[in-house]
Design a protein around this motif. Structure first.
Motif, short mmCIF file in Angstrom:
data_model
loop_
_atom_site.label_atom_id
_atom_site.label_comp_id
_atom_site.label_asym_id
_atom_site.label_seq_id
_atom_site.Cartn_x
_atom_site.Cartn_y
_atom_site.Cartn_z
N ALA A 120 52.59 35.69 42.95
CA ALA A 120 51.78 36.59 43.78
C ALA A 120 50.95 35.79 44.77
O ALA A 120 50.79 34.56 44.63
N ASN A 121 50.41 36.47 45.76
CA ASN A 121 49.54 35.85 46.75
C ASN A 121 48.13 35.73 46.19
O ASN A 121 47.65 36.61 45.47
N GLN A 122 47.43 34.62 46.51
CA GLN A 122 46.06 34.44 46.05
C GLN A 122 45.17 35.61 46.45
O GLN A 122 44.26 35.99 45.71
N ALA A 123 45.42 36.16 47.64
CA ALA A 123 44.59 37.26 48.11
C ALA A 123 44.64 38.45 47.16
O ALA A 123 43.65 39.17 46.99
N LEU A 124 45.79 38.65 46.50
CA LEU A 124 45.90 39.75 45.56
C LEU A 124 45.04 39.51 44.33
O LEU A 124 44.48 40.45 43.76
N LEU A 125 44.94 38.26 43.91
CA LEU A 125 44.08 37.96 42.77
C LEU A 125 42.63 38.36 43.05
O LEU A 125 41.98 39.01 42.24
N PHE A 126 42.15 37.98 44.24
CA PHE A 126 40.78 38.34 44.59
C PHE A 126 40.65 39.85 44.79
O PHE A 126 39.62 40.44 44.51
N ARG A 127 41.72 40.47 45.27
CA ARG A 127 41.68 41.92 45.49
C ARG A 127 41.55 42.67 44.17
O ARG A 127 40.78 43.61 44.04
N TYR A 128 42.29 42.22 43.15
CA TYR A 128 42.29 42.92 41.87
C TYR A 128 41.11 42.55 40.98
O TYR A 128 40.63 43.39 40.21
N PHE A 129 40.65 41.28 41.06
CA PHE A 129 39.66 40.81 40.10
C PHE A 129 38.34 40.36 40.71
O PHE A 129 37.34 40.25 40.01
N GLY A 130 38.33 40.05 42.00
CA GLY A 130 37.09 39.65 42.66
C GLY A 130 36.83 38.16 42.64
O GLY A 130 36.38 37.59 43.63
N SER A 131 37.09 37.47 41.51
CA SER A 131 36.83 36.04 41.40
C SER A 131 37.57 35.49 40.19
O SER A 131 38.02 36.25 39.32
N LYS A 132 37.69 34.18 40.12
CA LYS A 132 38.32 33.55 38.96
C LYS A 132 37.50 33.83 37.71
O LYS A 132 38.05 34.06 36.62
N LYS A 133 36.18 33.81 37.85
CA LYS A 133 35.31 34.04 36.71
C LYS A 133 35.50 35.45 36.14
O LYS A 133 35.57 35.65 34.92
N ALA A 134 35.62 36.43 37.02
CA ALA A 134 35.85 37.80 36.57
C ALA A 134 37.22 37.94 35.91
O ALA A 134 37.38 38.66 34.92
N LEU A 135 38.21 37.22 36.44
CA LEU A 135 39.53 37.23 35.85
C LEU A 135 39.49 36.62 34.45
O LEU A 135 40.10 37.14 33.51
#
Length: 202
Positions: A52-67
């Motif tokens: 997946a694209n990194q932008a989708l990670l931030f879109r779904y979770f907001g941050s690495k910490k939240a993930l």
């Protein structure tokens, strides 16, 4: 560093494709946090493993910490909800003894790999540990059941640390059934059978 970028959590489409991508990101993050710990896992690596694209990670979770928080919640909380108290220690132990295999809950392995991260991460790990200990404490009729549960949890994490992180032999390659068999009797004594005080003066 891209991992700590401030990204607002956007409204997400919840179609089948979006859910599939979100789950792939969660699975990839769980695997990588278990293999490397929080600090050594990058957003780029998670996205790449999930395809997946990194932008989708931030879109779904907001941050690495939240993930990270969601990974811990999904695994640990699910295990706590679905496992009978008397089976929790063995289920969690077997999960760590099966380290490296796909599938199954790897929350405690993630915990071991991520110890020493930020204060926020330490707080998340402490909270999960408290929940495990609270369940284990229900197995002890002793007045100091809470202490006994903390000792059981410390033993569980210690076994995982020596096998998963340190790789100490013969534990690192020991058969899970053999380890669980040796642990079971001592655990039952610790949690379920309070030691009797000996006669005064020996």
């Amino acid at each position: 560093m891209g991992d700590t970028s401030q990204h607002g959590t956007a409204q997400v489409q919840h179609g089948p494709g979006a859910q599939g991508t979100r789950l792939r990101l969660l699975d990839a993050a769980s695997e990588l946090f278990a293999e490397r710990g929080y600090e050594r896992t990058t957003v780029r690596d998670i996205a790449a493993r999930a395809g997946a694209n990194q932008a989708l990670l931030f879109r779904y979770f907001g941050s690495k910490k939240a993930l990270f928080g969601e990974v811990m919640a999904r695994g640990g909380q699910e295990q706590l909800r679905t496992t009978p108290a008397e089976q929790l220690f063995e289920v969690a132990l077997r999960g760590m003894l099966a380290e490296g295999r796909s599938g199954g809950d790897r929350s405690l392995e993630v915990c071991l790999r991520s110890i020493g991260g930020s204060d926020e991460i330490a707080e998340a790990l402490r909270g999960l540990g408290e929940e495990y200990a609270a369940v284990l404490a229900t197995l002890s009729p002793s007045e100091n059941g809470g202490l006994r549960a903390d000792l059981a949890l410390s033993w569980l994490l210690g076994i995982g640390l020596m096998r998963v992180v340190v790789g100490k032999e013969p534990l690192a390659s020991a058969d899970p059934d053999a380890v669980c068999g040796l642990v079971a009797d001592a655990l039952g004594h610790l949690l379920e059978t309070p030691p009797k005080a000996g006669p005064a003066g020996g």
